[in-house]
Design an enzyme around this catalytic site. Structure first.
Site, PDB file in Angstrom:
ATOM      1  N   GLY A   1     -10.284 -37.448 -12.474  1.00  0.00           N
ATOM      2  CA  GLY A   1      -8.875 -37.075 -12.509  1.00  0.00           C
ATOM      3  C   GLY A   1      -8.460 -36.337 -11.266  1.00  0.00           C
ATOM      4  O   GLY A   1      -7.280 -36.311 -10.918  1.00  0.00           O
ATOM      5  N   GLY A   2      -9.430 -35.690 -10.590  1.00  0.00           N
ATOM      6  CA  GLY A   2      -9.166 -35.061  -9.311  1.00  0.00           C
ATOM      7  C   GLY A   2      -8.199 -33.890  -9.366  1.00  0.00           C
ATOM      8  O   GLY A   2      -7.932 -33.304 -10.424  1.00  0.00           O
TER       9      GLY A   2
ATOM     10  N   CYS B   1      -4.957 -33.771  -9.045  1.00  0.00           N
ATOM     11  CA  CYS B   1      -3.734 -33.977  -9.839  1.00  0.00           C
ATOM     12  C   CYS B   1      -3.933 -33.548 -11.280  1.00  0.00           C
ATOM     13  O   CYS B   1      -3.128 -32.817 -11.841  1.00  0.00           O
ATOM     14  CB  CYS B   1      -3.311 -35.446  -9.762  1.00  0.00           C
ATOM     15  SG  CYS B   1      -1.885 -35.828 -10.799  1.00  0.00           S
TER      16      CYS B   1
ATOM     17  N   GLY C   1       5.419 -19.224   1.567  1.00  0.00           N
ATOM     18  CA  GLY C   1       5.699 -20.653   1.626  1.00  0.00           C
ATOM     19  C   GLY C   1       6.708 -21.073   0.577  1.00  0.00           C
ATOM     20  O   GLY C   1       6.475 -20.931  -0.623  1.00  0.00           O
TER      21      GLY C   1
ATOM     22  N   SER D   1       0.996 -20.408  -0.383  1.00  0.00           N
ATOM     23  CA  SER D   1       1.389 -21.788  -0.683  1.00  0.00           C
ATOM     24  C   SER D   1       1.958 -22.421   0.580  1.00  0.00           C
ATOM     25  O   SER D   1       3.163 -22.578   0.727  1.00  0.00           O
ATOM     26  CB  SER D   1       2.430 -21.790  -1.821  1.00  0.00           C
ATOM     27  OG  SER D   1       2.878 -23.079  -2.078  1.00  0.00           O
TER      28      SER D   1
ATOM     29  N   HIS E   1      26.384 -43.572 -22.633  1.00  0.00           N
ATOM     30  CA  HIS E   1      27.039 -42.282 -22.836  1.00  0.00           C
ATOM     31  C   HIS E   1      26.735 -41.773 -24.241  1.00  0.00           C
ATOM     32  O   HIS E   1      26.782 -42.543 -25.207  1.00  0.00           O
ATOM     33  CB  HIS E   1      28.553 -42.439 -22.680  1.00  0.00           C
ATOM     34  CG  HIS E   1      29.321 -41.194 -22.996  1.00  0.00           C
ATOM     35  ND1 HIS E   1      29.403 -40.132 -22.114  1.00  0.00           N
ATOM     36  CD2 HIS E   1      30.028 -40.836 -24.104  1.00  0.00           C
ATOM     37  CE1 HIS E   1      30.129 -39.179 -22.662  1.00  0.00           C
ATOM     38  NE2 HIS E   1      30.525 -39.577 -23.870  1.00  0.00           N
TER      39      HIS E   1
END
Length: 476
Positions: A38-39, A41, A190, A280, A455
């Site tokens: 999954g790494g 992410c 950041g 960050s 709508h």
């Protein structure tokens, strides 16, 4: 030694999607992952951070429930429960990825893969040595496999600022995911995508937040109108954003009482303090530590160089995802993974044009965009027209109690072809796909504007903004 048609280094959204596509095309495939399938992410980025953002959003909504006619008392935050929910969702999705590997008969190797050698033996073009944590602790030898073609999908890690002290009060986004309690105050270095998401989340959880950004606006890669709107709405929430700031690295200190930062702004030096400091400032590609130098692949400016078919300078080595720089988005990595495999298999496939890639920011309010900003379109020489429509005129936004923000359309004046769409407001990440499809099909603002939008929905705003570019907006 097992020989595979395709070996993939890295099991994130680029790597595991590449593995599935390779299996679909009949290739014997192996995936090597040193941590968890999954790494970034799944474990350190998209999923855990968005899970925390959802809890923060819900907590904030409950605190203002009286405006919906719902009386609540003693709404309290259980941050341990918030973290437990995050971990459960990550675990569920990780199990799903593991199932997909078994379903597609992909061999998964748990351990660190290193390119040991390259050759042209006729049977293989390179060898990978895989060392598991168990092998390291027991002194066992590594596993060796061969590849005919290799896909590098080793991802990235949070960029660190040189010279900053190491202390638990100074965090990256990875560290912040494991917090056991919400700090009373946070300084965020950041103001890009990750920075503003954490700012929004921590503010909703009750922290006092200050963003320090070197550029003249937060989220500087987004359209200027969107950046200004986010800054305005953050200010209403008492999130402080200091722009045009230079961080004085020597002035960063941390102890058990908190973190202190010295900055230079408007020619003056200021000192800021908070309980925690969150760094960050982007991500660094993982290009070292796995033997890439033993191939002919080339690294420039910290990223692996590839062409639009994801080929490196080595004819049997491809690279995808964060490790090649660029947009560093999970959905881009997945697309690149498919491209790399199809290129290996001789199919006509290439990476997406960056202008066609939708980008999402999950702050409150959300932001989403695709294509050129207004300024970028002007810089490229386009004669443009702009349509802009506010969520305050959209019934569903008022129903939700979230009417801040707008949708902005940038189109070529003569043809009406859509050049870019930029959104800030409720749930915009859920319907940016319509704008991306319109741009992919080279649709005009009038065509999308005349399309019937149901709508009451939030998506009505896309039609109104498109019509607005032609001065035909009906709702305002």
């Amino acid at each position: 030694m097992d020989i595979y048609d395709i070996v993939i280094l890295g099991g994130g959204p680029g790597g595991y999607i590449a593995a599935i596509r390779a299996a679909q095309l009949g290739k014997r495939t192996a995936l090597v992952e040193r941590d968890k399938l999954g790494g970034t992410c799944l474990h350190k980025g998209c999923i855990p951070s968005k899970t925390l953002l959802r809890s923060a959003e819900l907590y904030e909504s409950m605190k203002r429930s009286e405006s919906f006619g719902i009386l609540t008392s003693d709404v309290a935050l259980d941050f341990g429960g918030v973290q437990a929910r995050k971990d459960a969702i990550v675990k569920q999705l990780q199990t799903g990825v593991q199932f997909l590997m078994k379903k597609n008969k992909i061999d998964v190797y748990e351990g660190t893969g290193v390119i040991a050698e390259t050759s042209s033996s006729g049977h293989y073009n390179g060898i990978i040595d895989i060392t598991s944590a168990e092998a390291v602790s027991t002194g066992m030898s590594s596993i060796r496999i061969g590849y005919r073609d290799l896909i590098v999908a080793t991802g990235s890690r949070p960029r660190r600022i040189a010279g900053l002290p190491t202390h638990e009060r100074i965090m990256t986004s990875d560290d912040a995911l494991e917090m056991t309690e919400v700090p009373s105050s946070v300084l965020i270095i950041g103001g890009g995508v990750i920075g503003v998401e954490w700012a929004s989340m921590l503010s909703d959880f009750g922290a006092q937040v200050t963003i320090v950004e070197a550029a003249d606006r937060i989220v500087p890669t987004e359209d200027a109108d969107v950046s200004r709107e986010l800054a305005r709405l953050f200010a209403k929430r008492r999130i402080k954003a200091l722009m045009g700031v230079r961080l004085l690295e020597a002035g960063v200190t941390a102890d058990d009482n908190g973190a202190t930062v010295q900055i230079e702004r408007n020619g003056r030096t200021e000192t800021l303090a908070a309980e925690r400091l969150l760094v960050s400032v982007g991500r660094t590609a993982n290009v070292e530590g796995f033997g890439l130098e033993r191939t002919a692949a080339r690294v420039e400016r910290g990223a692996i160089v590839v062409d639009r078919r994801m080929r490196t300078d080595d004819p049997h080595v491809y690279a995808i995802g964060d490790v090649i720089g660029g947009l560093q988005l999970a959905h881009v990595a997945s697309h690149e993974g498919v491209t790399a495999v199809e290129s290996i298999c001789g199919l006509d496939s290439h990476a997406p044009d960056p202008a066609s890639v939708p980008k999402c920011v999950y702050s409150r309010p959300e932001m989403a965009s695709v294509g050129l900003t207004e300024q970028a379109a002007i810089d490229k020489g386009y004669d443009i027209k702009v349509g802009k429509f506010s969520f305050k005129a959209i019934g569903k936004a008022l129903v939700l109690g979230e009417s801040d923000g707008f949708v902005k359309v940038v189109a070529e004046k003569a043809s009406g072809v859509i050049l870019g769409v930029h959104m800030i407001g409720p749930h915009v990440t859920d319907f940016i796909g319509e704008a991306a499809l319109a741009q992919l099909l080279e649709a005009t603002s009038m065509q999308v504007g005349r399309m019937i939008h149901p709508h009451p929905t939030l998506s009505e705003i896309i039609g109104e903004a498109m019509l607005g570019a032609d001065l035909q907006a009906l709702g305002g």
